[in-house]
Write a protein that holds these residues in place. Structure first.
Motif, PDB file in Angstrom:
ATOM      1  N   PHE A  71       0.805  -1.215   0.000  1.00 47.82           N
ATOM      2  CA  PHE A  71       0.000   0.000   0.000  1.00 47.82           C
ATOM      3  C   PHE A  71       0.841   1.270   0.000  1.00 47.82           C
ATOM      4  N   GLN A  72       2.036   1.209   0.601  1.00 44.55           N
ATOM      5  CA  GLN A  72       2.833   2.438   0.638  1.00 44.55           C
ATOM      6  C   GLN A  72       3.324   2.844  -0.746  1.00 44.55           C
ATOM      7  N   ASP A  73       3.272   1.921  -1.713  1.00 44.80           N
ATOM      8  CA  ASP A  73       3.672   2.241  -3.079  1.00 44.80           C
ATOM      9  C   ASP A  73       2.535   2.868  -3.878  1.00 44.80           C
ATOM     10  N   ALA A  74       1.323   2.796  -3.354  1.00 47.87           N
ATOM     11  CA  ALA A  74       0.171   3.375  -4.053  1.00 47.87           C
ATOM     12  C   ALA A  74       0.157   4.886  -3.870  1.00 47.87           C
ATOM     13  N   SER A  75      -0.418   5.587  -4.822  1.00 48.34           N
ATOM     14  CA  SER A  75      -0.576   7.038  -4.688  1.00 48.34           C
ATOM     15  C   SER A  75      -1.699   7.323  -3.694  1.00 48.34           C
ATOM     16  N   ALA A  76      -1.762   8.570  -3.230  1.00 48.47           N
ATOM     17  CA  ALA A  76      -2.835   8.970  -2.317  1.00 48.47           C
ATOM     18  C   ALA A  76      -4.196   8.772  -2.977  1.00 48.47           C
ATOM     19  N   THR A  77      -4.285   9.094  -4.252  1.00 50.11           N
ATOM     20  CA  THR A  77      -5.553   8.934  -4.980  1.00 50.11           C
ATOM     21  C   THR A  77      -5.953   7.465  -5.064  1.00 50.11           C
ATOM     22  N   GLU A  78      -4.992   6.591  -5.328  1.00 52.13           N
ATOM     23  CA  GLU A  78      -5.278   5.155  -5.393  1.00 52.13           C
ATOM     24  C   GLU A  78      -5.692   4.615  -4.025  1.00 52.13           C
ATOM     25  N   LEU A  79      -5.037   5.082  -2.990  1.00 50.11           N
ATOM     26  CA  LEU A  79      -5.397   4.652  -1.640  1.00 50.11           C
ATOM     27  C   LEU A  79      -6.816   5.064  -1.283  1.00 50.11           C
ATOM     28  N   ILE A  80      -7.162   6.293  -1.624  1.00 54.93           N
ATOM     29  CA  ILE A  80      -8.513   6.777  -1.329  1.00 54.93           C
ATOM     30  C   ILE A  80      -9.553   5.935  -2.060  1.00 54.93           C
ATOM     31  N   ILE A  83      -9.848   2.681  -0.181  1.00 59.17           N
ATOM     32  CA  ILE A  83     -10.531   2.847   1.110  1.00 59.17           C
ATOM     33  C   ILE A  83     -12.032   3.023   0.904  1.00 59.17           C
ATOM     34  N   LEU A  84     -12.412   3.830  -0.079  1.00 59.51           N
ATOM     35  CA  LEU A  84     -13.834   4.062  -0.335  1.00 59.51           C
ATOM     36  C   LEU A  84     -14.527   2.803  -0.839  1.00 59.51           C
ATOM     37  N   ASP A  85     -13.919   2.167  -1.837  1.00 60.07           N
ATOM     38  CA  ASP A  85     -14.555   1.013  -2.486  1.00 60.07           C
ATOM     39  C   ASP A  85     -14.557  -0.233  -1.607  1.00 60.07           C
ATOM     40  N   THR A  86     -13.575  -0.343  -0.735  1.00 57.58           N
ATOM     41  CA  THR A  86     -13.453  -1.542   0.101  1.00 57.58           C
ATOM     42  C   THR A  86     -13.992  -1.313   1.510  1.00 57.58           C
ATOM     43  N   HIS A  88     -15.163   1.709   3.199  1.00 62.74           N
ATOM     44  CA  HIS A  88     -16.363   2.501   3.456  1.00 62.74           C
ATOM     45  C   HIS A  88     -17.617   1.742   3.035  1.00 62.74           C
ATOM     46  N   VAL A  89     -17.563   1.072   1.916  1.00 56.24           N
ATOM     47  CA  VAL A  89     -18.723   0.292   1.458  1.00 56.24           C
ATOM     48  C   VAL A  89     -19.046  -0.817   2.467  1.00 56.24           C
ATOM     49  N   PHE A  90     -18.029  -1.539   2.915  1.00 53.47           N
ATOM     50  CA  PHE A  90     -18.236  -2.623   3.883  1.00 53.47           C
ATOM     51  C   PHE A  90     -18.777  -2.074   5.196  1.00 53.47           C
ATOM     52  N   THR A  91     -18.175  -1.011   5.706  1.00 61.31           N
ATOM     53  CA  THR A  91     -18.590  -0.461   7.001  1.00 61.31           C
ATOM     54  C   THR A  91     -20.043  -0.012   6.969  1.00 61.31           C
ATOM     55  N   LYS A  92     -20.441   0.667   5.919  1.00 63.25           N
ATOM     56  CA  LYS A  92     -21.822   1.153   5.836  1.00 63.25           C
ATOM     57  C   LYS A  92     -22.817  -0.006   5.780  1.00 63.25           C
ATOM     58  N   SER A  93     -22.539  -0.994   4.954  1.00 56.13           N
ATOM     59  CA  SER A  93     -23.471  -2.112   4.824  1.00 56.13           C
ATOM     60  C   SER A  93     -23.537  -2.932   6.113  1.00 56.13           C
ATOM     61  N   LEU A 141     -12.406  15.923   3.200  1.00 58.42           N
ATOM     62  CA  LEU A 141     -10.971  15.622   3.263  1.00 58.42           C
ATOM     63  C   LEU A 141     -10.464  14.891   2.030  1.00 58.42           C
ATOM     64  N   PHE A 142     -11.121  13.806   1.645  1.00 62.37           N
ATOM     65  CA  PHE A 142     -10.625  13.020   0.514  1.00 62.37           C
ATOM     66  C   PHE A 142     -10.627  13.810  -0.789  1.00 62.37           C
ATOM     67  N   PRO A 143     -11.707  14.551  -1.124  1.00 59.48           N
ATOM     68  CA  PRO A 143     -11.647  15.361  -2.353  1.00 59.48           C
ATOM     69  C   PRO A 143     -10.518  16.389  -2.319  1.00 59.48           C
TER      70      PRO A 143
END
Length: 242
Positions: A71-80, A83-86, A88-93, A141-143
Protein backbone atom coordinates in the motif's frame (compact mmCIF):
# COMPACT_ATOMS: atom_id res chain seq x y z
CA UNK A 1 15.07 -7.03 9.55
CA UNK A 2 12.45 -6.72 12.31
CA UNK A 3 13.70 -5.49 15.70
CA UNK A 4 12.10 -4.89 19.10
CA UNK A 5 12.44 -1.10 18.83
CA UNK A 6 10.62 -0.84 15.49
CA UNK A 7 7.25 0.84 15.74
CA UNK A 8 4.28 -1.42 15.11
CA UNK A 9 2.91 0.82 12.37
CA UNK A 10 6.26 0.66 10.53
CA UNK A 11 6.04 -3.13 10.51
CA UNK A 12 2.43 -3.02 9.32
CA UNK A 13 3.40 -0.65 6.50
CA UNK A 14 6.44 -2.64 5.38
CA UNK A 15 4.73 -6.00 5.81
CA UNK A 16 0.97 -5.71 5.17
CA UNK A 17 0.33 -9.37 5.98
CA UNK A 18 1.65 -8.73 9.50
CA UNK A 19 -1.69 -7.11 10.30
CA UNK A 20 -3.31 -10.56 10.28
CA UNK A 21 -0.84 -11.76 12.90
CA UNK A 22 -1.33 -8.59 14.93
CA UNK A 23 -5.10 -9.17 14.91
CA UNK A 24 -4.62 -12.73 16.18
CA UNK A 25 -2.26 -11.60 18.94
CA UNK A 26 -4.41 -8.54 19.79
CA UNK A 27 -1.55 -6.14 19.06
CA UNK A 28 -2.88 -2.68 18.18
CA UNK A 29 -1.36 -1.57 14.87
CA UNK A 30 -3.78 1.24 13.96
CA UNK A 31 -4.57 3.71 16.76
CA UNK A 32 -1.76 2.37 18.95
CA UNK A 33 0.65 1.81 16.08
CA UNK A 34 3.18 4.34 17.34
CA UNK A 35 4.33 1.99 20.11
CA UNK A 36 7.58 0.09 19.75
CA UNK A 37 7.10 -3.63 19.13
CA UNK A 38 8.48 -4.59 22.56
CA UNK A 39 6.02 -2.28 24.34
CA UNK A 40 3.09 -3.40 22.18
CA UNK A 41 3.88 -7.07 22.86
CA UNK A 42 4.09 -6.40 26.60
CA UNK A 43 0.69 -4.66 26.49
CA UNK A 44 -0.80 -7.64 24.64
CA UNK A 45 0.85 -10.15 26.99
CA UNK A 46 2.88 -11.94 24.32
CA UNK A 47 6.60 -12.68 24.09
CA UNK A 48 8.34 -10.25 21.75
CA UNK A 49 10.95 -12.78 20.57
CA UNK A 50 8.23 -15.23 19.60
CA UNK A 51 6.41 -12.47 17.71
CA UNK A 52 9.58 -11.53 15.81
CA UNK A 53 10.01 -15.19 14.86
CA UNK A 54 6.43 -15.36 13.60
CA UNK A 55 6.87 -12.12 11.66
CA UNK A 56 10.01 -13.51 10.06
CA UNK A 57 8.04 -16.56 8.95
CA UNK A 58 5.39 -14.28 7.45
CA UNK A 59 8.10 -12.43 5.53
CA UNK A 60 9.59 -15.63 4.18
CA UNK A 61 6.19 -16.99 3.12
CA UNK A 62 5.32 -13.96 0.96
CA UNK A 63 4.65 -14.80 -2.63
CA UNK A 64 6.25 -12.70 -5.35
CA UNK A 65 2.92 -11.10 -6.20
CA UNK A 66 2.18 -10.23 -2.58
CA UNK A 67 5.62 -8.75 -2.10
CA UNK A 68 5.19 -6.65 -5.24
CA UNK A 69 2.01 -4.94 -4.06
CA UNK A 70 2.30 -2.83 -0.96
CA UNK A 71 0.00 0.00 0.00
CA UNK A 72 2.83 2.44 0.64
CA UNK A 73 3.67 2.24 -3.08
CA UNK A 74 0.17 3.38 -4.05
CA UNK A 75 -0.58 7.04 -4.69
CA UNK A 76 -2.83 8.97 -2.32
CA UNK A 77 -5.55 8.93 -4.98
CA UNK A 78 -5.28 5.16 -5.39
CA UNK A 79 -5.40 4.65 -1.64
CA UNK A 80 -8.51 6.78 -1.33
CA UNK A 81 -10.23 4.79 -4.08
CA UNK A 82 -9.35 1.55 -2.28
CA UNK A 83 -10.53 2.85 1.11
CA UNK A 84 -13.83 4.06 -0.34
CA UNK A 85 -14.56 1.01 -2.49
CA UNK A 86 -13.45 -1.54 0.10
CA UNK A 87 -13.73 -0.23 3.64
CA UNK A 88 -16.36 2.50 3.46
CA UNK A 89 -18.72 0.29 1.46
CA UNK A 90 -18.24 -2.62 3.88
CA UNK A 91 -18.59 -0.46 7.00
CA UNK A 92 -21.82 1.15 5.84
CA UNK A 93 -23.47 -2.11 4.82
CA UNK A 94 -22.37 -3.91 7.99
CA UNK A 95 -23.50 -1.13 10.31
CA UNK A 96 -27.05 -1.40 8.96
CA UNK A 97 -27.04 -5.21 9.13
CA UNK A 98 -25.46 -5.45 12.57
CA UNK A 99 -27.70 -2.88 14.18
CA UNK A 100 -30.71 -4.98 13.19
CA UNK A 101 -29.02 -8.18 14.32
CA UNK A 102 -27.98 -6.65 17.64
CA UNK A 103 -31.56 -5.57 18.33
CA UNK A 104 -32.81 -9.06 17.46
CA UNK A 105 -30.33 -10.83 19.75
CA UNK A 106 -30.98 -8.36 22.58
CA UNK A 107 -34.74 -8.95 22.35
CA UNK A 108 -34.28 -12.73 22.44
CA UNK A 109 -31.46 -13.08 24.98
CA UNK A 110 -31.31 -9.83 26.94
CA UNK A 111 -33.09 -11.38 29.92
CA UNK A 112 -30.37 -13.99 30.46
CA UNK A 113 -27.49 -11.85 29.18
CA UNK A 114 -27.80 -8.26 30.47
CA UNK A 115 -24.40 -7.42 28.95
CA UNK A 116 -26.21 -7.31 25.59
CA UNK A 117 -27.83 -4.06 26.65
CA UNK A 118 -24.42 -2.42 26.95
CA UNK A 119 -23.27 -4.09 23.72
CA UNK A 120 -26.22 -2.57 21.89
CA UNK A 121 -25.43 0.85 23.38
CA UNK A 122 -21.75 0.62 22.43
CA UNK A 123 -22.41 -0.46 18.86
CA UNK A 124 -25.06 2.24 18.43
CA UNK A 125 -22.53 4.82 19.66
CA UNK A 126 -19.86 3.45 17.33
CA UNK A 127 -22.20 3.76 14.34
CA UNK A 128 -23.25 7.26 15.40
CA UNK A 129 -19.56 8.24 15.39
CA UNK A 130 -18.58 6.48 12.17
CA UNK A 131 -21.38 7.76 9.93
CA UNK A 132 -20.55 11.50 10.17
CA UNK A 133 -16.85 10.63 10.27
CA UNK A 134 -16.99 8.89 6.89
CA UNK A 135 -19.22 11.64 5.50
CA UNK A 136 -16.58 14.26 6.36
CA UNK A 137 -13.88 12.15 4.73
CA UNK A 138 -15.91 11.56 1.58
CA UNK A 139 -17.18 15.13 1.17
CA UNK A 140 -14.31 17.25 2.48
CA UNK A 141 -10.97 15.62 3.26
CA UNK A 142 -10.62 13.02 0.51
CA UNK A 143 -11.65 15.36 -2.35
CA UNK A 144 -9.15 17.91 -1.04
CA UNK A 145 -6.35 15.32 -0.99
CA UNK A 146 -7.19 14.18 -4.54
CA UNK A 147 -7.27 17.78 -5.77
CA UNK A 148 -3.95 18.47 -4.03
CA UNK A 149 -2.36 15.43 -5.68
CA UNK A 150 -3.61 16.61 -9.09
CA UNK A 151 -2.22 20.11 -8.46
CA UNK A 152 1.18 18.70 -7.52
CA UNK A 153 1.23 16.49 -10.63
CA UNK A 154 0.25 19.40 -12.90
CA UNK A 155 2.37 22.00 -11.08
CA UNK A 156 -0.60 24.34 -10.64
CA UNK A 157 -2.04 26.12 -7.56
CA UNK A 158 -3.77 23.85 -5.11
CA UNK A 159 -7.43 23.80 -4.01
CA UNK A 160 -8.90 26.33 -1.60
CA UNK A 161 -8.93 25.07 1.97
CA UNK A 162 -11.40 26.56 4.43
CA UNK A 163 -9.77 24.56 7.22
CA UNK A 164 -6.31 26.11 6.87
CA UNK A 165 -3.69 23.39 6.58
CA UNK A 166 -4.69 19.80 5.83
CA UNK A 167 -3.15 18.87 9.17
CA UNK A 168 -6.25 20.26 10.91
CA UNK A 169 -8.86 17.83 9.47
CA UNK A 170 -6.32 14.99 9.62
CA UNK A 171 -5.78 15.62 13.31
CA UNK A 172 -9.55 15.59 13.85
CA UNK A 173 -9.98 12.36 11.87
CA UNK A 174 -7.23 10.68 13.92
CA UNK A 175 -8.89 11.75 17.17
CA UNK A 176 -12.14 10.23 15.94
CA UNK A 177 -10.25 7.07 15.00
CA UNK A 178 -8.99 6.88 18.58
CA UNK A 179 -12.57 7.11 19.84
CA UNK A 180 -13.66 4.29 17.53
CA UNK A 181 -10.68 2.20 18.63
CA UNK A 182 -11.63 2.64 22.27
CA UNK A 183 -15.21 1.51 21.60
CA UNK A 184 -13.87 -1.56 19.77
CA UNK A 185 -11.74 -2.41 22.82
CA UNK A 186 -14.78 -2.03 25.08
CA UNK A 187 -16.81 -4.34 22.84
CA UNK A 188 -14.08 -6.97 22.86
CA UNK A 189 -13.75 -6.82 26.65
CA UNK A 190 -17.53 -6.93 27.16
CA UNK A 191 -17.87 -10.04 24.98
CA UNK A 192 -14.80 -11.80 26.45
CA UNK A 193 -13.07 -11.74 23.05
CA UNK A 194 -16.33 -12.58 21.27
CA UNK A 195 -16.74 -15.87 23.08
CA UNK A 196 -20.35 -16.98 22.63
CA UNK A 197 -22.21 -18.36 25.67
CA UNK A 198 -23.39 -21.96 25.79
CA UNK A 199 -27.04 -21.03 25.20
CA UNK A 200 -26.31 -18.86 22.16
CA UNK A 201 -28.58 -19.33 19.15
CA UNK A 202 -27.41 -19.05 15.55
CA UNK A 203 -28.22 -15.33 15.43
CA UNK A 204 -26.19 -14.77 18.59
CA UNK A 205 -23.22 -16.65 17.11
CA UNK A 206 -23.58 -14.81 13.81
CA UNK A 207 -23.58 -11.47 15.64
CA UNK A 208 -20.35 -12.17 17.53
CA UNK A 209 -18.57 -13.47 14.44
CA UNK A 210 -19.73 -10.46 12.39
CA UNK A 211 -18.70 -7.99 15.11
CA UNK A 212 -15.23 -9.51 15.21
CA UNK A 213 -14.96 -9.29 11.42
CA UNK A 214 -16.17 -5.68 11.61
CA UNK A 215 -13.42 -4.96 14.15
CA UNK A 216 -10.73 -6.49 11.91
CA UNK A 217 -11.86 -4.50 8.89
CA UNK A 218 -12.03 -1.25 10.86
CA UNK A 219 -8.53 -1.84 12.23
CA UNK A 220 -7.22 -2.23 8.67
CA UNK A 221 -9.27 0.77 7.54
CA UNK A 222 -7.82 3.02 10.27
CA UNK A 223 -4.31 1.69 9.68
CA UNK A 224 -4.42 2.62 5.99
CA UNK A 225 -5.57 6.14 6.81
CA UNK A 226 -3.49 6.94 9.90
CA UNK A 227 -0.25 5.28 8.87
CA UNK A 228 -0.18 5.54 5.07
CA UNK A 229 -2.73 7.94 3.53
CA UNK A 230 -2.45 10.82 5.98
CA UNK A 231 1.37 11.02 5.87
CA UNK A 232 1.13 11.05 2.06
CA UNK A 233 -1.45 13.84 2.24
CA UNK A 234 0.76 15.93 4.53
CA UNK A 235 3.70 15.41 2.18
CA UNK A 236 1.60 16.52 -0.81
CA UNK A 237 0.43 19.60 1.05
CA UNK A 238 4.00 20.53 1.95
CA UNK A 239 5.17 20.06 -1.64
CA UNK A 240 2.39 22.32 -2.89
CA UNK A 241 3.45 25.12 -0.56
CA UNK A 242 7.12 25.07 -1.56
Amino acid sequence: MITTNMRVREIAIQLPRATRLFETLKIDYCCGGDKQLAEACASAGVDVDSVIEMLTEVTQSLSQAEAAFEFQDASATELIAHILDTHHVFTKSEMDRLQLLTDKVLAAHGGNHPELVHLDELFTRLCADLKPHMFKEEQILFPYIVATAEAVDQNVPGPMARFGTVNNPIRMMMMEHDTAGEILRELRALTSDYRVPADACMSYRTLYQALENFEKDLHQHIHLENNILFPKALELDNRLKK
